[in-house]
Scaffold this motif. Structure first.
Motif, PDB file in Angstrom:
ATOM      1  N   VAL A 172      43.095  37.175  11.149  1.00 38.70           N
ATOM      2  CA  VAL A 172      42.210  38.279  11.534  1.00 38.70           C
ATOM      3  C   VAL A 172      40.782  37.989  11.089  1.00 38.70           C
ATOM      4  O   VAL A 172      39.827  38.195  11.851  1.00 38.70           O
ATOM      5  CB  VAL A 172      42.718  39.613  10.944  1.00 38.70           C
ATOM      6  CG1 VAL A 172      41.696  40.715  11.100  1.00 38.70           C
ATOM      7  CG2 VAL A 172      44.043  40.011  11.597  1.00 38.70           C
ATOM      8  N   ASP A 173      40.617  37.485   9.870  1.00 41.91           N
ATOM      9  CA  ASP A 173      39.280  37.201   9.338  1.00 41.91           C
ATOM     10  C   ASP A 173      38.597  36.046  10.061  1.00 41.91           C
ATOM     11  O   ASP A 173      37.372  35.927  10.022  1.00 41.91           O
ATOM     12  CB  ASP A 173      39.351  36.889   7.844  1.00 41.91           C
ATOM     13  CG  ASP A 173      39.721  38.111   7.013  1.00 41.91           C
ATOM     14  OD1 ASP A 173      39.657  39.246   7.549  1.00 41.91           O
ATOM     15  OD2 ASP A 173      40.103  37.932   5.829  1.00 41.91           O
ATOM     16  N   SER A 174      39.362  35.204  10.735  1.00 41.87           N
ATOM     17  CA  SER A 174      38.785  34.040  11.411  1.00 41.87           C
ATOM     18  C   SER A 174      38.195  34.389  12.769  1.00 41.87           C
ATOM     19  O   SER A 174      37.581  33.547  13.413  1.00 41.87           O
ATOM     20  CB  SER A 174      39.849  32.958  11.599  1.00 41.87           C
ATOM     21  OG  SER A 174      40.772  33.352  12.607  1.00 41.87           O
ATOM     22  N   ASP A 175      38.373  35.618  13.219  1.00 38.60           N
ATOM     23  CA  ASP A 175      37.889  36.084  14.530  1.00 38.60           C
ATOM     24  C   ASP A 175      38.503  35.314  15.697  1.00 38.60           C
ATOM     25  O   ASP A 175      37.937  35.269  16.782  1.00 38.60           O
ATOM     26  CB  ASP A 175      36.358  36.018  14.612  1.00 38.60           C
ATOM     27  CG  ASP A 175      35.692  37.034  13.710  1.00 38.60           C
ATOM     28  OD1 ASP A 175      36.273  38.127  13.517  1.00 38.60           O
ATOM     29  OD2 ASP A 175      34.597  36.747  13.197  1.00 38.60           O
ATOM     30  N   ARG A 176      39.627  34.695  15.470  1.00 37.61           N
ATOM     31  CA  ARG A 176      40.338  34.033  16.568  1.00 37.61           C
ATOM     32  C   ARG A 176      41.077  35.092  17.360  1.00 37.61           C
ATOM     33  O   ARG A 176      41.367  36.174  16.879  1.00 37.61           O
ATOM     34  CB  ARG A 176      41.343  33.022  16.038  1.00 37.61           C
ATOM     35  CG  ARG A 176      40.721  31.867  15.341  1.00 37.61           C
ATOM     36  CD  ARG A 176      41.794  30.909  14.909  1.00 37.61           C
ATOM     37  NE  ARG A 176      41.245  29.923  13.994  1.00 37.61           N
ATOM     38  CZ  ARG A 176      41.972  29.137  13.246  1.00 37.61           C
ATOM     39  NH1 ARG A 176      43.279  29.206  13.299  1.00 37.61           N
ATOM     40  NH2 ARG A 176      41.406  28.277  12.444  1.00 37.61           N
ATOM     41  N   SER A 177      41.411  34.750  18.581  1.00 34.09           N
ATOM     42  CA  SER A 177      42.218  35.680  19.371  1.00 34.09           C
ATOM     43  C   SER A 177      43.394  34.923  19.959  1.00 34.09           C
ATOM     44  O   SER A 177      43.332  33.723  20.179  1.00 34.09           O
ATOM     45  CB  SER A 177      41.383  36.326  20.474  1.00 34.09           C
ATOM     46  OG  SER A 177      40.896  35.346  21.361  1.00 34.09           O
ATOM     47  N   SER A 178      44.433  35.633  20.185  1.00 31.77           N
ATOM     48  CA  SER A 178      45.615  35.004  20.775  1.00 31.77           C
ATOM     49  C   SER A 178      45.512  35.084  22.292  1.00 31.77           C
ATOM     50  O   SER A 178      44.661  35.780  22.844  1.00 31.77           O
ATOM     51  CB  SER A 178      46.884  35.702  20.292  1.00 31.77           C
ATOM     52  OG  SER A 178      46.875  37.043  20.696  1.00 31.77           O
ATOM     53  N   ARG A 179      46.387  34.369  22.936  1.00 33.01           N
ATOM     54  CA  ARG A 179      46.435  34.418  24.404  1.00 33.01           C
ATOM     55  C   ARG A 179      47.882  34.343  24.834  1.00 33.01           C
ATOM     56  O   ARG A 179      48.753  33.908  24.062  1.00 33.01           O
ATOM     57  CB  ARG A 179      45.618  33.286  24.999  1.00 33.01           C
ATOM     58  CG  ARG A 179      46.058  31.914  24.572  1.00 33.01           C
ATOM     59  CD  ARG A 179      45.084  30.857  25.034  1.00 33.01           C
ATOM     60  NE  ARG A 179      45.518  29.562  24.545  1.00 33.01           N
ATOM     61  CZ  ARG A 179      45.385  28.448  25.218  1.00 33.01           C
ATOM     62  NH1 ARG A 179      44.806  28.456  26.406  1.00 33.01           N
ATOM     63  NH2 ARG A 179      45.795  27.321  24.717  1.00 33.01           N
ATOM     64  N   PRO A 180      48.161  34.747  26.025  1.00 33.63           N
ATOM     65  CA  PRO A 180      49.551  34.732  26.500  1.00 33.63           C
ATOM     66  C   PRO A 180      50.131  33.314  26.504  1.00 33.63           C
ATOM     67  O   PRO A 180      49.437  32.340  26.790  1.00 33.63           O
ATOM     68  CB  PRO A 180      49.454  35.274  27.927  1.00 33.63           C
ATOM     69  CG  PRO A 180      48.158  36.011  27.978  1.00 33.63           C
ATOM     70  CD  PRO A 180      47.245  35.308  27.009  1.00 33.63           C
TER      71      PRO A 180
END
Length: 73
Positions: free
Chosen positions: A55-63
């Motif tokens: 969460v702190d890394s500002d990454r996002s997941s994808r399908p």
């Protein structure tokens, strides 16, 4: 090291039944239960820390389908 635990008669019967079911001593049943609990709590702590880092890394997941397409699967 040894220790004692006070159990009600009902708790003792349940613990004895569990130990017999798994063909282990009552002491071994308690020892396994203790270490399984410790391992579970450790795993939860590690997962929580990994999630906080994510969460702190500002990454996002994808399908997952996008990854499959990317890998031609």
């Amino acid at each position: 090291m040894s220790f004692s635990i006070r159990l009600t008669e009902e708790e003792r019967k349940l613990a004895d039944s569990y130990a017999r079911l798994h063909s282990i001593t009552l002491g071994e049943a308690f020892k396994r239960a203790l270490f399984e609990k410790i391992e579970d709590e450790y795993d939860i702590a590690v997962a929580d820390e990994a999630y906080r880092e994510y969460v702190d890394s500002d990454r996002s997941s994808r399908p997952i389908e996008e990854l499959w397409k990317e890998l031609d699967l």
